[in-house]
Design a protein around this motif. Structure first.
Motif, PDB file in Angstrom:
ATOM      1  N   ARG A  96      -1.620  40.226  75.143  1.00  0.00           N
ATOM      2  CA  ARG A  96      -1.403  41.310  74.174  1.00  0.00           C
ATOM      3  C   ARG A  96      -1.300  40.758  72.759  1.00  0.00           C
ATOM      4  N   ASN A  97      -0.610  39.624  72.584  1.00  0.00           N
ATOM      5  CA  ASN A  97      -0.515  38.997  71.272  1.00  0.00           C
ATOM      6  C   ASN A  97      -1.791  38.177  71.051  1.00  0.00           C
ATOM      7  N   THR A  98      -2.791  38.835  70.460  1.00  0.00           N
ATOM      8  CA  THR A  98      -4.111  38.232  70.346  1.00  0.00           C
ATOM      9  C   THR A  98      -4.101  36.995  69.460  1.00  0.00           C
ATOM     10  N   ALA A 102      -5.474  33.296  70.744  1.00  0.00           N
ATOM     11  CA  ALA A 102      -6.419  32.447  70.024  1.00  0.00           C
ATOM     12  C   ALA A 102      -5.795  31.101  69.674  1.00  0.00           C
ATOM     13  N   THR A 103      -4.504  31.097  69.367  1.00  0.00           N
ATOM     14  CA  THR A 103      -3.808  29.861  69.004  1.00  0.00           C
ATOM     15  C   THR A 103      -3.874  28.843  70.124  1.00  0.00           C
ATOM     16  N   TYR A 104      -3.752  29.310  71.375  1.00  0.00           N
ATOM     17  CA  TYR A 104      -3.750  28.387  72.508  1.00  0.00           C
ATOM     18  C   TYR A 104      -5.146  27.931  72.907  1.00  0.00           C
ATOM     19  N   THR A 105      -6.171  28.504  72.272  1.00  0.00           N
ATOM     20  CA  THR A 105      -7.549  28.172  72.616  1.00  0.00           C
ATOM     21  C   THR A 105      -8.252  27.407  71.497  1.00  0.00           C
ATOM     22  N   LEU A 109      -6.384  26.283  64.821  1.00  0.00           N
ATOM     23  CA  LEU A 109      -5.385  27.321  64.592  1.00  0.00           C
ATOM     24  C   LEU A 109      -4.016  26.870  65.089  1.00  0.00           C
ATOM     25  N   LEU A 110      -3.972  26.219  66.227  1.00  0.00           N
ATOM     26  CA  LEU A 110      -2.700  25.699  66.721  1.00  0.00           C
ATOM     27  C   LEU A 110      -2.107  24.715  65.720  1.00  0.00           C
ATOM     28  N   TYR A 111      -2.933  23.818  65.232  1.00  0.00           N
ATOM     29  CA  TYR A 111      -2.468  22.835  64.251  1.00  0.00           C
ATOM     30  C   TYR A 111      -1.931  23.527  63.007  1.00  0.00           C
ATOM     31  N   GLU A 112      -2.645  24.523  62.548  1.00  0.00           N
ATOM     32  CA  GLU A 112      -2.249  25.249  61.340  1.00  0.00           C
ATOM     33  C   GLU A 112      -0.901  25.941  61.501  1.00  0.00           C
ATOM     34  N   ARG A 113      -0.596  26.385  62.727  1.00  0.00           N
ATOM     35  CA  ARG A 113       0.613  27.198  62.938  1.00  0.00           C
ATOM     36  C   ARG A 113       1.822  26.384  63.413  1.00  0.00           C
TER      37      ARG A 113
END
Length: 507
Positions: A96-98, A102-105, A109-113
């Motif tokens: 649900r939390n799109t 995406a962060t886990y894929t 984006l993961l690095y950024e967050r």
């Protein structure tokens, strides 16, 4: 690289991080593998047949099927009862939390967050890292190698703050050594994730009912080899190689499908506590099998089960050793019964039991012990009397060293039972269990990426743990786990300068 790390967006965890004077090390982040990109690597290693093997392994890792190939969802309730088809994990990822999905894929984006999450450095566990365990022997190693290669390349640009684990199969020690050397020496990976047990056939049954002719028998008649005790293989060469290469060992070993976790209708019935039970069996095998004695430098992290089971096993090990060490166990040897005294006491006090029966001196000890005196073909030999012999336990401090020093226990952010790890009033010999902070983001039990650090700080605010406990959990213990195995683990990472402020220097 740091230009990719954007300023933290507001979150509860960002507020917590702002008040800390030390880094936060996340030991358990679950990420997804983008299938088309992963399959390119698998194709390279084994062509389309290996891609098909990967898809079967991914689909069959937790699936339980009947003889016709129907899984739980294709079966009727009556068929599930008939086949005892396990209710396997379902809807296990964040959706649900799109933004989080995406962060886990997407590594960028993961690095950024990361700052938004409040973490400074994270160890990643791709969800497919041990999928090859469900593949056949012909495909297992090639699949494992392709998956590890994919993740090594994918996360290499982000190595200052992220590192993925290498999945290592252990059907044989040699398989494990080959994949370990490839992962470390060729791919540059520095943490491994292993299964805590391998299911094997019971030879006495397999010889009578070969798997090729009796697949249903083979599916149900087996045992779990926990790699440290009672194994058909000697895994010492693998543990030695892990120590030689300076690799911290981790496992997410669970017990769904074991006795007591075999519900055919309820996933939560099978799930609650299963990581603790599986990891406990594996850790006890390493302890009682003497692995932690022979390899005192081996460091093993048991993730997702929490730290409280580590505390209670430590206490029970000490309690039981006190009662059943090689000398104390003689308290229960029937040969030490004073037969004259026992007979005299029966004659004085046993009238209501004896009634008109003749007292049989020859069987009196057996008759008094009842079920505890079930006959054996012989008395135990001297080398069969000490269950702690392989572990080399001569004094309580040996248990403390070979349990508390060797093992680290992944505790999730909202797990209040982590307090047991720091309860020095209850833990003997001034012991503390090595709880390591494991956010477990990427799984269903963490619906919001930015919440875990704040949830852990909530335990400080509510008095469950102290601020010093919190620091040990999110920084001191994880740091020690990785650097005791490999002093250079954080060399060249973004947190190396911060570690120097805490007296830690890479070699």
């Amino acid at each position: 690289m740091n230009d990719r790390l954007k300023p933290a967006q507001a979150s509860r965890s960002v507020a917590v991080k702002a008040r800390l004077d030390h880094p936060v090390i996340d030991t358990d982040v679950h990420v997804n593998s983008y299938a088309p990109a992963l399959e390119d690597y698998v194709q390279h290693y084994g062509g389309s047949k290996l891609v098909d093997a990967l898809r079967r392994a991914q689909g069959g890792r937790f699936a339980r099927r009947d003889a016709e190939g129907k899984d739980w969802y294709q079966q009727t309730p009556q068929e599930r009862q008939y086949h005892r088809t396990l209710r396997a994990p379902w809807w296990a990822r964040v959706t649900r939390n799109t933004h989080d999905l995406a962060t886990y894929t997407l590594p960028a984006l993961l690095y950024e967050r990361l700052a938004e999450q409040g973490s400074d450095y994270s160890v990643l566990f791709p969800n497919d890292v041990l999928a090859p365990l469900a593949a056949g022997a012909d495909n297992r190693q090639a699949l494992q190698r392709a998956i590890n290669h994919f993740h090594a390349d994918l996360y290499r640009p982000y190595a200052d703050r992220l590192t993925p684990v290498a999945g290592i199969g252990l059907h044989t020690p040699q398989e494990g050594i080959e994949e370990l050397e490839f992962a470390v020496k060729t791919l540059g990976l520095k943490v491994i994730n292993i299964p805590g047990g391998i299911r094997r056939p019971i030879r006495a049954i397999a010889d009578k009912y070969p798997a090729r002719d009796h697949p249903d028998v083979a599916r149900h008649a087996g045992y779990i080899d926990f790699l440290g005790i009672d194994s058909e293989y000697d895994y010492d060469p693998f543990w030695a190689k892990a120590v030689e290469l300076g690799v911290p060992v981790t496992t997410h070993y669970g017990s769904q499908g074991w006795t007591g976790r075999q519900s055919i209708s309820n996933y939560m019935f099978n799930h609650i506590g299963h990581f603790a039970d599986g990891s406990q069996a594996f850790a006890k095998a390493l302890f009682f099998g003497g692995v932690t004695r022979r390899f005192p430098a081996l460091r093993v992290a048991l993730l997702e089960g929490g730290a409280d089971w580590g505390a209670h096993v430590y206490i029970h090990l000490l309690d039981r050793w006190e009662k059943r060490n090689r000398e104390a166990v003689q308290n229960y040897n029937p040969a030490h019964v004073d037969l004259d005294q026992l007979e005299a006491l029966f004659r004085r006090y046993g009238g209501s039991l004896l009634k008109n029966r003749e007292l049989n001196r020859d069987t009196l000890v057996r008759d008094s012990l009842g079920i505890s005196a079930l006959p054996h073909s012989r008395d135990p030999h001297a080398d069969e009397l000490d269950d702690f012999a392989a572990a080399g336990i001569e004094r309580p401090e040996d248990i403390r060293a070979r349990w508390l020093d060797s093992f680290y226990f992944g505790s999730e952010a909202d797990d209040r039972t982590v307090a047991s790890a720091f309860n020095t009033r209850a833990l003997p010999l001034g012991g503390r269990v090595n709880a390591i902070w494991s956010s477990d983001v990427g799984h269903w039990d963490v619906p919001e990426f930015t919440e875990p650090l704040a949830e852990s700080w909530d335990l400080v605010e509510s008095g469950v743990i102290s601020q010093a406990d919190f620091k040990a959990w999110v920084f001191d213990n994880p740091l020690r786990f990785y650097t005791q195995a490999n002093p250079d683990f954080f060399k060249g990472t973004a947190i190396e300068p911060a570690l120097a402020k805490h007296g830690v220097q890479a070699r």
